[in-house]
Design an enzyme around this catalytic site. Structure first.
Site, PDB file in Angstrom:
ATOM      1  N   PRO A 230       3.925   8.888  64.323  1.00 42.73           N
ATOM      2  CA  PRO A 230       3.245   9.727  65.313  1.00 42.73           C
ATOM      3  C   PRO A 230       2.623   8.889  66.415  1.00 42.73           C
ATOM      4  CG  PRO A 230       2.609  10.306  63.056  1.00 42.73           C
ATOM      5  CD  PRO A 230       3.369   9.027  62.980  1.00 42.73           C
ATOM      6  N   GLY A 232       0.008   6.969  68.662  1.00 44.05           N
ATOM      7  CA  GLY A 232      -1.285   6.354  68.401  1.00 44.05           C
ATOM      8  C   GLY A 232      -1.415   5.643  67.084  1.00 44.05           C
ATOM      9  N   THR A 233      -0.324   5.485  66.346  1.00 38.40           N
ATOM     10  CA  THR A 233      -0.416   4.836  65.037  1.00 38.40           C
ATOM     11  C   THR A 233      -0.252   3.323  65.110  1.00 38.40           C
ATOM     12  OG1 THR A 233       1.927   5.397  64.727  1.00 38.40           O
ATOM     13  CG2 THR A 233       0.306   6.839  63.711  1.00 38.40           C
ATOM     14  N   GLY A 234      -0.011   2.771  66.288  1.00 40.58           N
ATOM     15  CA  GLY A 234       0.018   1.317  66.434  1.00 40.58           C
ATOM     16  C   GLY A 234       1.390   0.699  66.431  1.00 40.58           C
ATOM     17  N   LYS A 235       2.407   1.411  66.894  1.00 39.58           N
ATOM     18  CA  LYS A 235       3.769   0.850  66.901  1.00 39.58           C
ATOM     19  C   LYS A 235       3.865  -0.309  67.902  1.00 39.58           C
ATOM     20  CE  LYS A 235       5.449   4.928  67.839  1.00 39.58           C
ATOM     21  NZ  LYS A 235       4.240   5.742  67.668  1.00 39.58           N
ATOM     22  N   HIS A 451     -21.490  34.665  60.279  1.00 38.28           N
ATOM     23  CA  HIS A 451     -20.065  34.312  60.160  1.00 38.28           C
ATOM     24  C   HIS A 451     -19.925  32.930  59.509  1.00 38.28           C
ATOM     25  CE1 HIS A 451     -15.821  34.586  61.722  1.00 38.28           C
ATOM     26  NE2 HIS A 451     -15.901  33.289  61.481  1.00 38.28           N
ATOM     27  N   GLU A 452     -20.647  31.945  60.033  1.00 42.59           N
ATOM     28  CA  GLU A 452     -20.538  30.592  59.487  1.00 42.59           C
ATOM     29  C   GLU A 452     -21.167  30.507  58.102  1.00 42.59           C
ATOM     30  OE1 GLU A 452     -18.607  28.643  60.931  1.00 42.59           O
ATOM     31  OE2 GLU A 452     -18.448  29.794  62.783  1.00 42.59           O
ATOM     32  N   HIS A 455     -18.553  31.623  55.630  1.00 41.39           N
ATOM     33  CA  HIS A 455     -17.603  30.538  55.345  1.00 41.39           C
ATOM     34  C   HIS A 455     -18.210  29.531  54.380  1.00 41.39           C
ATOM     35  CE1 HIS A 455     -14.471  31.736  58.030  1.00 41.39           C
ATOM     36  NE2 HIS A 455     -15.179  31.578  59.138  1.00 41.39           N
ATOM     37  N   ASP A 528      -9.516  32.205  62.453  1.00 39.09           N
ATOM     38  CA  ASP A 528      -9.439  32.216  60.987  1.00 39.09           C
ATOM     39  C   ASP A 528      -8.244  33.024  60.501  1.00 39.09           C
ATOM     40  OD1 ASP A 528     -11.817  30.832  61.105  1.00 39.09           O
ATOM     41  OD2 ASP A 528     -13.032  32.641  60.974  1.00 39.09           O
TER      42      ASP A 528
END
Length: 668
Positions: A230, A232-235, A451-452, A455, A528
């Site tokens: 992916p 940003g993984t440092g290739k 609501h929170e 959850h 949700d």
């Protein structure tokens, strides 16, 4: 020839020998050219200044000049005879020039006669005779600046013309940028979170350091290495580290640099790139985003691209033709390996394919330690805890997190970056910045708080779920009016059905809390419901977790390569099966809704207490919610300290792949 010459790889210049592709020295040193230009400009400025300082008044010989002489207004004059034979008189008047404050000068075109000297003497005018001649200083002061400027313009235009002609010939030359071995300071110490990838490239580094070690055994080193992962993984960082460890030159080029509007340019640049690599062997040639030029030559739809296909053909031929004994290793990077042409990935071209995935918990901690070395950290910072709270973050995301934390601490005037700064930076990178300017009225704040709280309570009481980290009703980003955040403890790569059913119940907790408290529902549960529906459909169609339909998958993903994304999902089942799938998805969602309702109805008092506390504090820690759920109140610091030794690690396992935090987005 000595042994050192024999061990040297062909094509590489000997010590003290200039490389073949070194550009020739300029004909005129740049410093001397600049000084010549400055001198010419100063001379011209001086000439204009001198001319601007004196105002020469042109007089008519008759009657202006005669009148001024007879009025004793002329101090002195000079009779000048030009080379062509023309004569004129220049002189000084007694009048003062108001602009310069000096005596006025005049000029009279006149043919000098024999009686003129007596006439001037009778009127008290001093006069002299002079013949104009081309003095050396006059030539230098008047002609030389013009000639110098003309020469400079000619030099510039000639260089441009030569560059244009040279550029036309070099249009097909490679645009690869070379990083010399003394400038590349990146090593494996700067790379973390990719330990397996570093192990796989060790033999390439050993080959570049000592080619004979592999040649004497008859082994063939891989010609090309394809780094996949992916963004940003440092290739790119890993490719630089390979060159830094091997201490060899590093050529870097992007896949898009090969493709131009002119047909054949890309293929020519490919050939020239390999020639440059052979001249500087041993070296590494790195092609970033190779999918720009290495896409499949037949996508099945949308036609082809002749220039890109020619470039790809040239790349295939060059990689098949050159030998790694020459000391050139090709490294390519892409985040779309599925769109690459199969001929590019066959053995003999990109022999080795290394997957660089998102870092694990240990990898994230190691990456954070590397970036934390450049920032002043407080003593209480726990990078392990921060790594636990960043599942799915790439190396670039973690670097951005440390930088954002440093900026937040500097803005607050702190001397070091603390844990609150790091957590706020993590929340900012993942969910957006707090938007305290978005003012909610009392009713909206109360709905968001319940609501929170719904959850959070379902998260704590459901059979299996992620450990609760914190809940907040402070708006973030553009979509969230509040958020319930969960913190994984370790990496996991699969999920059980009970765990997924618990996640579904957690996602339904906010909607159920609204129904119980207000007797109404809002658009706040939009995100949700979207996540829950997607998760339930995956459970039925992809993971075979439906008892009614059995262990079977439904639907096949078809990907159109030229678009680079999934655009369709073919239906390989009947309409009756489609109705059964919809019924199973609906059943899972309704069961999750009923489970969340049962939990919140039994803990209604706890729901009210969490919501009231959240309205007062705006943000609550997960431990506070657990205390309210288990003890019915918040514990005192003494009670909390006494309970901590007995509270071991959370019993519920945590997953590496987190769902997006359940939240209350603003209504559509």
């Amino acid at each position: 020839m000595d042994m050192s010459d024999k061990s040297r790889i062909p094509g590489k210049p000997a010590p003290g020998q200039k490389p073949k592709n070194e550009p020739p020295a300029p004909l005129i040193p740049r410093g001397l050219l600049i000084w010549l230009v400055v001198f010419a400009l100063l001379m011209m400025a001086y000439q204009y200044y001198q001319k601007g300082q004196e105002t020469v008044q042109t007089l008519k010989f008759n009657p202006d000049f005669v009148l001024r002489v007879e009025q004793k207004n002329v101090i002195e004059c000079e009779v000048v005879e030009e080379i062509s034979g023309n004569q004129y008189i220049v002189g000084t008047l007694k009048d003062i020039d108001r602009q310069t404050g000096k005596l006025k000068r005049f000029k009279v075109d006149v043919m000098f006669t024999d009686d003129m000297p007596k006439w001037l003497r009778d009127n008290g005018v001093k006069f002299s005779f002079s013949r104009q001649s081309p003095y050396l200083w006059q030539i230098v002061s008047s002609v030389a600046p013009v000639l110098l400027l003309l020469g400079l313009l000619y030099f510039m235009f000639s260089r441009q013309m030569k560059a244009a002609g040279h550029g036309a010939l070099n249009f097909g030359k490679s645009r690869a940028k070379m990083m010399a071995r003394d400038k590349n300071k990146v090593t494996f110490k700067d790379v973390a979170g990719a330990e397996e990838a570093k192990e796989e490239v060790q033999e390439i580094i050993e080959f570049l350091k000592d080619p004979k070690k592999f040649q004497k055994l008859g082994g063939r080193i891989p010609k090309g290495v394809l780094l996949m992962g992916p963004p940003g993984t440092g290739k790119t960082l890993l490719a630089k580290a390979i060159a830094g460890e091997a201490d060899v030159p590093f050529f870097s080029i992007s896949g898009s640099d090969f493709v131009e509007m002119f047909v054949g340019v890309g293929a020519s640049r490919v050939r020239d790139m390999f020639e440059q690599g052979k001249r500087n062997a041993p070296c590494i040639i790195f092609i970033d985003e190779i999918d720009a030029v290495g896409r499949s030559r037949f996508s099945g739809i949308g036609g082809g691209h002749d220039e890109r296909e020619q470039t790809l053909n040239a790349l295939l031929v060059e990689m098949d033709g050159f030998d790694t004994q020459e000391g050139v290793i090709i490294i390519a990077a892409t985040n779309r390996p599925d769109v690459l042409d199969s001929a590019l990935q066959r053995p003999g071209r990109f022999d080795r394919q290394i997957v660089i995935d998102l870092p694990t918990l240990e990898g994230r901690e190691a990456i954070l330690k590397i970036h934390a070395q450049r920032v002043k950290m407080a003593a209480e910072v726990e990078l392990r805890r921060l790594a636990r709270g960043t599942p799915g973050f790439s190396g670039a995301d973690l670097a951005n997190l440390i930088n954002e934390a440093a900026l937040l601490a500097a803005r607050a005037g702190k001397e070091a970056v603390g844990m609150p700064d790091l957590e706020e930076a993590r929340d900012k990178v993942r969910w957006g910045r707090e938007r305290r300017s978005r003012v909610l009225d009392d009713k909206e704040r109360r709905i968001t708080a319940y609501h929170e709280a719904g959850h959070a309570i379902v998260t704590v009481l459901v059979a299996e779920s992620e450990p609760l980290h914190k809940i907040t009703i402070i708006p973030r980003g553009t979509a969230y009016l509040g958020a319930t955040m969960q913190l994984p403890e370790k990496d996991r790569y699969m999920e059980g059905r009970k765990k997924l059913e618990g996640i579904l119940a957690t996602l339904m907790g906010g909607r159920v809390a609204e129904e119980l408290v207000f007797g109404d529902i809002t658009s706040g549960a939009r995100s949700d419901l979207k996540q829950a529906t997607r998760l339930a459909r995956l459970m039925v169609c992809d993971w075979g977790m439906s008892e009614a339909l059995g262990p079977q998958t439904f639907g096949s993903h078809e990907e159109l390569l030229f678009l680079g994304r999934e655009v369709s999902r073919s239906q390989d089942f009947s309409e009756d099966t489609a109705r059964r799938i919809d019924a199973e998805v609906n059943r899972l969602l309704r069961e999750a809704h009923a489970s969340a309702r049962s939990i919140l109805e039994d803990g209604r008092e706890k729901l009210d207490l969490v919501a009231r506390t959240l309205l007062e504090r705006e943000t609550m820690d997960g431990r506070d919610v657990e205390e309210i759920v288990r003890h019915g109140r918040l514990l005192s610091p003494e009670e909390r300290a006494a309970e901590e030794p007995a509270a071991g690690p959370a019993a519920s396992p945590a997953a590496e792949v987190q769902p997006v935090p359940v939240s209350a987005p603003q209504g559509a």
